[in-house]
Scaffold this motif. Structure first.
Motif, short mmCIF file in Angstrom:
data_model
loop_
_atom_site.label_atom_id
_atom_site.label_comp_id
_atom_site.label_asym_id
_atom_site.label_seq_id
_atom_site.Cartn_x
_atom_site.Cartn_y
_atom_site.Cartn_z
N SER A 147 26.59 -112.23 47.50
CA SER A 147 27.94 -112.71 48.01
C SER A 147 29.10 -112.07 47.39
CB SER A 147 27.97 -114.13 47.60
OG SER A 147 27.01 -115.06 48.17
N PHE A 148 30.11 -111.47 48.33
CA PHE A 148 31.12 -110.65 47.71
C PHE A 148 32.26 -111.05 48.53
CE2 PHE A 148 28.66 -107.56 49.90
CZ PHE A 148 29.58 -107.00 50.59
N ASP A 149 33.60 -110.66 48.18
CA ASP A 149 34.77 -110.60 48.99
C ASP A 149 35.31 -109.38 49.14
OD1 ASP A 149 34.13 -113.17 49.89
OD2 ASP A 149 35.83 -114.13 48.46
N VAL A 150 35.93 -108.81 49.89
CA VAL A 150 36.85 -107.58 49.84
C VAL A 150 38.40 -107.90 50.38
CG1 VAL A 150 37.19 -105.38 50.43
CG2 VAL A 150 35.06 -106.23 50.10
N GLU A 151 39.27 -107.71 49.42
CA GLU A 151 40.46 -107.92 49.62
C GLU A 151 41.25 -106.84 50.70
OE1 GLU A 151 42.26 -110.80 48.82
OE2 GLU A 151 40.33 -111.25 48.07
N LYS A 152 42.26 -107.14 51.44
CA LYS A 152 43.06 -106.26 52.36
C LYS A 152 43.72 -105.11 51.31
CE LYS A 152 46.27 -106.17 55.86
NZ LYS A 152 47.36 -107.15 56.61
N GLY A 153 43.48 -103.91 51.77
CA GLY A 153 43.92 -102.89 51.32
C GLY A 153 43.31 -102.36 50.05
N GLY B 158 22.54 -116.22 55.57
CA GLY B 158 23.98 -116.07 55.10
C GLY B 158 24.83 -115.78 56.10
N THR B 159 26.10 -115.63 55.77
CA THR B 159 27.18 -115.53 56.82
C THR B 159 28.06 -114.16 56.27
OG1 THR B 159 28.58 -117.03 55.52
CG2 THR B 159 27.46 -118.07 57.11
N ILE B 160 28.58 -113.80 57.46
CA ILE B 160 29.65 -112.63 57.23
C ILE B 160 30.99 -112.86 57.94
CG2 ILE B 160 29.92 -109.98 57.39
CD1 ILE B 160 26.75 -109.81 57.51
N LYS B 161 31.91 -112.74 57.44
CA LYS B 161 33.14 -112.35 58.34
C LYS B 161 33.97 -111.29 57.89
CE LYS B 161 33.09 -116.64 60.16
NZ LYS B 161 33.27 -116.70 61.70
N VAL B 162 34.00 -110.56 58.88
CA VAL B 162 35.04 -109.26 58.78
C VAL B 162 36.14 -109.19 59.79
CG1 VAL B 162 34.93 -106.70 59.11
CG2 VAL B 162 32.61 -107.85 58.43
N ILE C 281 37.09 -109.06 54.08
CA ILE C 281 35.54 -109.26 54.32
C ILE C 281 34.99 -110.40 53.42
CG2 ILE C 281 33.34 -108.03 53.89
CD1 ILE C 281 34.90 -105.17 54.40
N GLU C 282 34.34 -111.35 54.07
CA GLU C 282 33.64 -112.47 53.23
C GLU C 282 32.23 -112.36 53.53
OE1 GLU C 282 36.19 -116.20 53.33
OE2 GLU C 282 37.16 -114.99 55.04
N VAL C 283 31.41 -112.28 52.41
CA VAL C 283 29.95 -112.20 52.56
C VAL C 283 29.35 -113.48 51.64
CG1 VAL C 283 27.78 -110.93 52.13
CG2 VAL C 283 29.82 -109.61 53.05
#
Length: 325
Positions: free
Chosen positions: A44-50, A79-83, A4-6
């Motif tokens: 803004s924040f990122d979430v790593e896999k798992g 803003g942008t979101i990538k899931v 996840i990329e916000v």
């Protein structure tokens, strides 16, 4: 690898203002006034896999709005979101096959159907072949221990049983990311612990990334290694659970009913919150004194009844927010 990329996410709402008095009410019908509410402000924040990550904050902080934008229910203003590398706005259908959602306060299962029939129904929605659905139901039945009630109508299940089935149903299509909103709300301590065990097992067995919101400190402490705190639409803390515990969860509230009065005014690490004779409420700073030491000061033989709890999460968030300011 970020799943996840916000980046720079913002969302405003236009809200109708209520005016006081009869004249104000009539006027507001024909000439309504509006105000802009900034629900999410450039986060803004990122979430790593798992990862199992906690996304927490007080009511109205912007949690639900953020999740709704990540799951394509709402569109962001900026803003942008990538899931899973998908844009929730442009790739809504594709994204729906990769994520699952469970809302503790909202039923998603058909209550007149059994859990088994619900699983079959959700499997069909995701275009899974019957053989795949049956295999998945068997896996989920074992993982969540559903055997005793999998053929009982959902309306006849306890809250804890229903939540287990809600989570299982959300996993029928093997989502890579699961959004859990208050999954243990209203559950008794034993059932809460069971649900947490199932969530950890699910993360381990299926490598599912868990995005959790909760007001329960126990959920956060026992499930998450990382915490993002949002307040007033802004991220005020993004840190490990270990650091949060060390800096903010190092105080306990002890409430005791005593046989005899006791004086703790000059004791280091103890702050008296309320002293009403035989009823005492104190705050124990565990960096200076253990709870066990505090209980010795009270004298176990002098205690009629006692309750030990964490600092309320709302207070912790408020303190963090003030410190950030």
């Amino acid at each position: 690898m970020a799943i996840i990329e916000v980046k720079g996410l913002s969302k405003n709402f236009k809200v109708k203002m209520k005016e006081k008095g009869l004249k104000g009410s009539i006027k507001s019908i024909f000439k309504p006034k509006y105000k802009i509410v900034k629900a999410v402000r450039n986060i803004s924040f990122d979430v790593e896999k798992g990862e199992i990550i906690a996304f927490i904050g007080p009511n109205g902080a912007g949690k639900s709005t953020t999740i709704k934008m990540m799951t394509s229910i709402l569109y962001p203003d900026k803003g942008t979101i990538k899931v899973m590398s998908y844009d929730p706005i442009k790739d809504r259908k594709k994204l729906s096959y990769e994520i699952g959602t469970v809302f503790g306060q909202k039923e998603q299962l058909w209550t007149h159907l059994t859990p088994y029939d619900n699983f079959k129904f959700f499997g069909a929605i995701y275009d899974l072949p019957d053989s795949v659905i049956e295999k998945k139901i068997e896996e989920l039945n074992m993982l969540f221990e559903l055997e005793e009630f999998i053929n009982t109508p959902v309306r006849n299940l306890s809250l804890g049983q229903r939540i287990r089935c809600e989570i299982a149903a959300a996993l029928i299509h093997e989502p890579k990311i699961l959004f859990l909103d208050e999954p243990t709300i209203g559950l008794d301590p034993v059932v809460k612990e069971n649900i947490r065990t199932f969530i950890k097992r699910m993360n381990k067995e299926f490598k599912t990334t868990i995005f959790l919101t909760s007001h329960d400190i126990g959920d956060i402490e026992k499930l998450c290694k990382r915490v993002i705190i949002i307040n007033d639409g802004q991220i005020v803390l993004d840190d490990t659970m270990d650091n949060l515990k060390y800096h903010y969860l190092n105080k306990k509230i002890v409430e005791a009913k005593m046989k005899e009065r006791i004086n703790l005014d000059d004791e280091d690490g103890i702050n008296i919150l309320k002293d009403k004779g035989y009823n005492l409420k104190i705050e124990v700073d565990t960096t200076k004194r253990s709870v066990a030491d505090a209980l010795k000061l009270l004298n176990p033989d002098n205690i009629i009844d006692i309750n030990i709890s964490n600092i309320p999460l709302e207070d912790i968030i408020s303190n963090i927010y003030k410190n950030k300011d």
